[in-house]
Scaffold this active site. Sequence first.
Site, PDB file in Angstrom:
ATOM      1  N   HIS A 111      -3.329  -6.200   4.296  1.00 37.54           N
ATOM      2  CA  HIS A 111      -3.295  -5.967   2.855  1.00 37.54           C
ATOM      3  C   HIS A 111      -1.848  -5.826   2.356  1.00 37.54           C
ATOM      4  O   HIS A 111      -1.459  -6.416   1.368  1.00 37.54           O
ATOM      5  CB  HIS A 111      -4.108  -4.717   2.525  1.00 37.54           C
ATOM      6  CG  HIS A 111      -3.862  -3.558   3.454  1.00 37.54           C
ATOM      7  ND1 HIS A 111      -3.779  -3.696   4.811  1.00 37.54           N
ATOM      8  CD2 HIS A 111      -3.622  -2.238   3.217  1.00 37.54           C
ATOM      9  CE1 HIS A 111      -3.530  -2.525   5.371  1.00 37.54           C
ATOM     10  NE2 HIS A 111      -3.429  -1.622   4.418  1.00 37.54           N
ATOM     11  N   ASP A 142       1.065   2.001  -2.445  1.00 34.79           N
ATOM     12  CA  ASP A 142      -0.032   2.895  -2.104  1.00 34.79           C
ATOM     13  C   ASP A 142      -1.134   2.049  -1.499  1.00 34.79           C
ATOM     14  O   ASP A 142      -1.335   0.894  -1.899  1.00 34.79           O
ATOM     15  CB  ASP A 142      -0.542   3.654  -3.333  1.00 34.79           C
ATOM     16  CG  ASP A 142      -1.388   4.861  -2.905  1.00 34.79           C
ATOM     17  OD1 ASP A 142      -1.014   5.521  -1.926  1.00 34.79           O
ATOM     18  OD2 ASP A 142      -2.409   5.127  -3.549  1.00 34.79           O
ATOM     19  N   GLN A 194       7.984   4.612   8.964  1.00 39.48           N
ATOM     20  CA  GLN A 194       8.717   3.578   9.707  1.00 39.48           C
ATOM     21  C   GLN A 194       7.951   2.252   9.791  1.00 39.48           C
ATOM     22  O   GLN A 194       8.554   1.179   9.721  1.00 39.48           O
ATOM     23  CB  GLN A 194       9.064   4.061  11.118  1.00 39.48           C
ATOM     24  CG  GLN A 194      10.172   5.105  11.154  1.00 39.48           C
ATOM     25  CD  GLN A 194      11.438   4.680  10.369  1.00 39.48           C
ATOM     26  OE1 GLN A 194      11.899   3.538  10.461  1.00 39.48           O
ATOM     27  NE2 GLN A 194      11.985   5.589   9.565  1.00 39.48           N
ATOM     28  N   ASN A 195       6.614   2.332   9.930  1.00 38.15           N
ATOM     29  CA  ASN A 195       5.808   1.091   9.978  1.00 38.15           C
ATOM     30  C   ASN A 195       6.012   0.270   8.728  1.00 38.15           C
ATOM     31  O   ASN A 195       6.256  -0.934   8.768  1.00 38.15           O
ATOM     32  CB  ASN A 195       4.316   1.414  10.074  1.00 38.15           C
ATOM     33  CG  ASN A 195       3.922   1.928  11.430  1.00 38.15           C
ATOM     34  OD1 ASN A 195       4.347   1.394  12.449  1.00 38.15           O
ATOM     35  ND2 ASN A 195       3.135   2.991  11.441  1.00 38.15           N
ATOM     36  N   GLY A 244      -3.837   5.006  11.488  1.00 38.44           N
ATOM     37  CA  GLY A 244      -4.924   5.264  10.537  1.00 38.44           C
ATOM     38  C   GLY A 244      -6.279   4.775  11.035  1.00 38.44           C
ATOM     39  O   GLY A 244      -6.694   5.065  12.161  1.00 38.44           O
ATOM     40  N   SER A 301       9.576   5.619   0.568  1.00 40.85           N
ATOM     41  CA  SER A 301       8.784   6.013   1.724  1.00 40.85           C
ATOM     42  C   SER A 301       9.719   6.346   2.882  1.00 40.85           C
ATOM     43  O   SER A 301      10.871   5.911   2.895  1.00 40.85           O
ATOM     44  CB  SER A 301       7.876   4.841   2.122  1.00 40.85           C
ATOM     45  OG  SER A 301       7.213   5.108   3.330  1.00 40.85           O
TER      46      SER A 301
HETATM   47  P1  IMP Z   1      -0.378   5.707   1.944  1.00 41.91           P
HETATM   48  O1  IMP Z   1      -0.401   4.312   1.421  1.00 41.91           O
HETATM   49  O2  IMP Z   1       0.877   5.993   2.733  1.00 41.91           O
HETATM   50  O3  IMP Z   1      -0.699   6.741   0.905  1.00 41.91           O
HETATM   51  O4  IMP Z   1      -1.489   5.815   3.082  1.00 41.91           O
HETATM   52  C1  IMP Z   1      -2.825   5.753   2.824  1.00 41.91           C
HETATM   53  C2  IMP Z   1      -3.712   5.978   4.036  1.00 41.91           C
HETATM   54  O5  IMP Z   1      -4.588   4.850   4.084  1.00 41.91           O
HETATM   55  C3  IMP Z   1      -3.050   6.045   5.416  1.00 41.91           C
HETATM   56  O6  IMP Z   1      -2.696   7.339   5.789  1.00 41.91           O
HETATM   57  C4  IMP Z   1      -4.181   5.524   6.297  1.00 41.91           C
HETATM   58  O7  IMP Z   1      -5.118   6.545   6.544  1.00 41.91           O
HETATM   59  C5  IMP Z   1      -4.841   4.484   5.407  1.00 41.91           C
HETATM   60  N1  IMP Z   1      -4.222   3.156   5.649  1.00 41.91           N
HETATM   61  C6  IMP Z   1      -3.439   2.461   4.800  1.00 41.91           C
HETATM   62  N2  IMP Z   1      -3.050   1.296   5.348  1.00 41.91           N
HETATM   63  C7  IMP Z   1      -3.603   1.277   6.590  1.00 41.91           C
HETATM   64  C8  IMP Z   1      -3.547   0.340   7.661  1.00 41.91           C
HETATM   65  O8  IMP Z   1      -2.867  -0.699   7.618  1.00 41.91           O
HETATM   66  N3  IMP Z   1      -4.250   0.670   8.758  1.00 41.91           N
HETATM   67  C9  IMP Z   1      -4.974   1.803   8.875  1.00 41.91           C
HETATM   68  N4  IMP Z   1      -5.034   2.728   7.929  1.00 41.91           N
HETATM   69  C10 IMP Z   1      -4.358   2.469   6.774  1.00 41.91           C
END
Ligand code: IMP
Length: 193
Positions: A176, A69, A10-11, A150, A7
Amino acid sequence: MELVIASNNQNKIKEIKAILGKYFSNITTLNDKNIHQEIPETGTTFLENALIKARTVNSLTGCAALGDDSGLVVHALDGTPGVYSARYSGTGDDFKNNEKLIENLKGIENRKAKFVSVITLAKPNGETFSFEGEILGEIVDNPRGNTGFGYDPHFYVEEYQKTLAELPELKNKISHRAKALEKLKRELKNILY
Ligand code: IMP
Protein backbone atom coordinates in the site's frame (compact mmCIF):
# COMPACT_ATOMS: atom_id res chain seq x y z
CA MET A 1 15.20 21.00 -1.81
CA GLU A 2 15.16 19.32 1.60
CA LEU A 3 12.37 16.90 2.50
CA VAL A 4 11.62 16.09 6.14
CA ILE A 5 9.84 12.79 6.76
CA ALA A 6 7.34 13.12 9.62
CA SER A 7 8.41 9.80 11.14
CA ASN A 8 11.24 7.97 12.87
CA ASN A 9 10.08 4.54 11.68
CA GLN A 10 13.16 3.03 10.00
CA ASN A 11 11.11 0.73 7.71
CA LYS A 12 9.17 3.67 6.31
CA ILE A 13 12.20 5.96 6.05
CA LYS A 14 14.16 3.36 4.06
CA GLU A 15 11.25 2.80 1.68
CA ILE A 16 10.66 6.53 1.17
CA LYS A 17 14.35 7.25 0.56
CA ALA A 18 14.58 4.42 -1.97
CA ILE A 19 11.69 5.80 -4.02
CA LEU A 20 12.08 9.60 -3.63
CA GLY A 21 15.83 9.94 -2.94
CA LYS A 22 16.82 11.30 -6.31
CA TYR A 23 14.23 14.10 -6.29
CA PHE A 24 15.50 15.87 -3.15
CA SER A 25 18.96 17.18 -2.25
CA ASN A 26 18.53 15.94 1.29
CA ILE A 27 16.00 13.70 3.04
CA THR A 28 15.86 14.04 6.82
CA THR A 29 13.72 12.73 9.69
CA LEU A 30 12.17 14.07 12.89
CA ASN A 31 15.27 13.01 14.86
CA ASP A 32 17.57 14.80 12.41
CA LYS A 33 15.54 17.99 12.97
CA ASN A 34 15.48 17.56 16.76
CA ILE A 35 11.70 17.30 16.79
CA HIS A 36 10.90 15.07 19.73
CA GLN A 37 7.30 16.02 20.41
CA GLU A 38 4.62 13.45 19.64
CA ILE A 39 2.47 14.47 16.68
CA PRO A 40 -1.11 13.72 17.77
CA GLU A 41 -2.96 11.36 15.40
CA THR A 42 -6.37 12.83 16.19
CA GLY A 43 -7.93 12.35 12.75
CA THR A 44 -10.66 9.82 12.05
CA THR A 45 -9.38 9.01 8.56
CA PHE A 46 -5.96 8.10 7.14
CA LEU A 47 -6.08 11.31 5.09
CA GLU A 48 -6.70 13.53 8.12
CA ASN A 49 -3.78 11.98 10.00
CA ALA A 50 -1.40 12.19 7.03
CA LEU A 51 -2.34 15.88 6.62
CA ILE A 52 -1.79 16.59 10.33
CA LYS A 53 1.69 15.03 10.22
CA ALA A 54 2.80 16.78 7.02
CA ARG A 55 1.40 20.18 8.07
CA THR A 56 2.85 20.02 11.59
CA VAL A 57 6.36 19.23 10.36
CA ASN A 58 6.12 21.78 7.56
CA SER A 59 5.22 24.54 10.00
CA LEU A 60 7.90 23.50 12.52
CA THR A 61 10.70 23.39 9.93
CA GLY A 62 9.63 25.53 6.96
CA CYS A 63 10.78 22.62 4.78
CA ALA A 64 8.86 20.34 2.45
CA ALA A 65 7.41 17.59 4.67
CA LEU A 66 6.06 14.10 4.07
CA GLY A 67 3.36 12.66 6.35
CA ASP A 68 1.87 9.21 6.07
CA ASP A 69 -0.78 7.21 7.82
CA SER A 70 -1.66 3.60 7.24
CA GLY A 71 -3.52 0.67 8.68
CA LEU A 72 -5.47 -2.51 8.22
CA VAL A 73 -9.11 -2.43 7.09
CA VAL A 74 -11.09 -5.65 7.66
CA HIS A 75 -14.33 -5.97 5.73
CA ALA A 76 -16.23 -8.18 8.20
CA LEU A 77 -15.19 -5.96 11.12
CA ASP A 78 -16.79 -2.83 9.63
CA GLY A 79 -13.46 -1.49 8.40
CA THR A 80 -11.69 -1.73 11.76
CA PRO A 81 -9.00 -1.51 13.07
CA GLY A 82 -8.45 1.23 10.44
CA VAL A 83 -6.80 4.36 11.83
CA TYR A 84 -6.54 2.60 15.19
CA SER A 85 -4.42 -0.29 13.81
CA ALA A 86 -1.33 0.53 15.87
CA ARG A 87 -3.34 0.80 19.11
CA TYR A 88 -5.93 -1.93 18.42
CA SER A 89 -5.29 -3.93 21.59
CA GLY A 90 -4.63 -0.79 23.60
CA THR A 91 -0.95 -1.65 23.96
CA GLY A 92 0.78 -0.86 20.66
CA ASP A 93 2.16 -4.42 20.74
CA ASP A 94 2.06 -6.28 17.38
CA PHE A 95 1.55 -9.71 18.97
CA LYS A 96 -1.39 -8.52 21.09
CA ASN A 97 -2.93 -6.63 18.16
CA ASN A 98 -2.80 -9.80 16.04
CA GLU A 99 -4.26 -11.86 18.88
CA LYS A 100 -7.22 -9.49 19.16
CA LEU A 101 -7.74 -9.50 15.39
CA ILE A 102 -7.91 -13.31 15.20
CA GLU A 103 -10.16 -13.46 18.27
CA ASN A 104 -12.59 -10.95 16.71
CA LEU A 105 -12.69 -12.97 13.48
CA LYS A 106 -13.50 -16.27 15.21
CA GLY A 107 -16.32 -18.03 13.39
CA ILE A 108 -16.39 -15.43 10.60
CA GLU A 109 -15.91 -16.83 7.13
CA ASN A 110 -15.35 -13.59 5.22
CA ARG A 111 -11.65 -12.78 5.73
CA LYS A 112 -11.30 -10.03 3.10
CA ALA A 113 -9.00 -7.21 4.19
CA LYS A 114 -6.80 -4.48 2.81
CA PHE A 115 -3.91 -2.33 3.91
CA VAL A 116 -4.35 1.36 3.12
CA SER A 117 -1.69 4.06 3.06
CA VAL A 118 -2.14 7.78 2.54
CA ILE A 119 0.96 9.88 1.85
CA THR A 120 0.77 13.67 2.05
CA LEU A 121 3.47 16.01 0.76
CA ALA A 122 3.42 19.56 2.11
CA LYS A 123 5.46 22.00 0.04
CA PRO A 124 7.56 24.64 1.85
CA ASN A 125 4.71 27.12 1.22
CA GLY A 126 2.25 24.82 3.02
CA GLU A 127 0.37 23.59 -0.06
CA THR A 128 -0.50 19.87 0.30
CA PHE A 129 -0.86 16.93 -2.09
CA SER A 130 -2.15 13.52 -0.97
CA PHE A 131 -2.01 10.05 -2.54
CA GLU A 132 -3.57 6.72 -1.53
CA GLY A 133 -2.40 3.15 -2.11
CA GLU A 134 -4.01 -0.19 -1.23
CA ILE A 135 -3.14 -3.87 -1.22
CA LEU A 136 -5.88 -6.50 -1.03
CA GLY A 137 -5.62 -9.73 0.92
CA GLU A 138 -7.25 -11.94 3.48
CA ILE A 139 -6.62 -12.63 7.15
CA VAL A 140 -5.34 -16.11 8.02
CA ASP A 141 -5.59 -17.53 11.57
CA ASN A 142 -2.08 -18.98 11.68
CA PRO A 143 0.81 -16.53 11.32
CA ARG A 144 3.34 -17.26 8.57
CA GLY A 145 6.75 -15.74 7.84
CA ASN A 146 9.06 -13.73 10.01
CA THR A 147 9.83 -10.52 8.15
CA GLY A 148 7.94 -7.21 8.02
CA PHE A 149 6.00 -5.92 11.00
CA GLY A 150 2.50 -5.36 12.36
CA TYR A 151 -0.16 -7.57 10.82
CA ASP A 152 2.09 -8.92 8.02
CA PRO A 153 2.21 -12.57 9.24
CA HIS A 154 -1.61 -12.78 9.08
CA PHE A 155 -2.09 -10.90 5.78
CA TYR A 156 -2.28 -13.45 2.95
CA VAL A 157 -1.89 -12.31 -0.66
CA GLU A 158 -3.70 -14.67 -3.03
CA GLU A 159 -1.59 -13.80 -6.09
CA TYR A 160 1.63 -15.00 -4.42
CA GLN A 161 0.04 -17.59 -2.10
CA LYS A 162 2.05 -16.12 0.75
CA THR A 163 1.64 -13.70 3.64
CA LEU A 164 3.39 -10.32 3.47
CA ALA A 165 5.77 -11.58 6.17
CA GLU A 166 6.92 -14.23 3.67
CA LEU A 167 7.56 -11.68 0.92
CA PRO A 168 10.42 -9.49 2.20
CA GLU A 169 11.76 -8.44 -1.22
CA LEU A 170 8.47 -8.07 -2.99
CA LYS A 171 6.65 -6.25 -0.18
CA ASN A 172 8.36 -2.92 -0.89
CA LYS A 173 7.12 -3.09 -4.48
CA ILE A 174 3.53 -4.25 -3.96
CA SER A 175 2.62 -2.68 -0.62
CA HIS A 176 0.00 0.00 0.00
CA ARG A 177 2.82 2.42 0.93
CA ALA A 178 4.86 1.62 -2.18
CA LYS A 179 1.78 2.27 -4.36
CA ALA A 180 1.00 5.61 -2.70
CA LEU A 181 4.66 6.66 -3.00
CA GLU A 182 4.78 5.65 -6.67
CA LYS A 183 1.71 7.83 -7.32
CA LEU A 184 3.42 10.75 -5.58
CA LYS A 185 6.62 10.11 -7.55
CA ARG A 186 4.74 10.27 -10.85
CA GLU A 187 3.32 13.71 -9.92
CA LEU A 188 6.40 15.10 -8.19
CA LYS A 189 7.79 17.13 -11.07
CA ASN A 190 4.41 18.83 -11.61
CA ILE A 191 4.09 19.51 -7.89
CA LEU A 192 7.55 20.91 -7.30
CA TYR A 193 8.31 22.84 -10.49
P1 IMP B 1 1.14 4.21 11.25
O1 IMP B 1 0.89 4.40 9.79
O2 IMP B 1 2.60 4.36 11.61
O3 IMP B 1 0.21 5.01 12.12
O4 IMP B 1 0.89 2.67 11.58
C1 IMP B 1 -0.33 2.09 11.54
C2 IMP B 1 -0.36 0.64 11.99
O5 IMP B 1 -0.97 -0.08 10.92
C3 IMP B 1 0.98 -0.06 12.25
O6 IMP B 1 1.41 0.04 13.57
C4 IMP B 1 0.61 -1.51 11.92
O7 IMP B 1 -0.07 -2.10 13.00
C5 IMP B 1 -0.38 -1.34 10.78
N1 IMP B 1 0.34 -1.38 9.48
C6 IMP B 1 0.52 -0.35 8.63
N2 IMP B 1 1.22 -0.73 7.55
C7 IMP B 1 1.50 -2.05 7.75
C8 IMP B 1 2.23 -3.01 6.99
O8 IMP B 1 2.81 -2.74 5.93
N3 IMP B 1 2.28 -4.25 7.52
C9 IMP B 1 1.69 -4.59 8.69
N4 IMP B 1 1.04 -3.73 9.45
C10 IMP B 1 0.93 -2.46 8.99
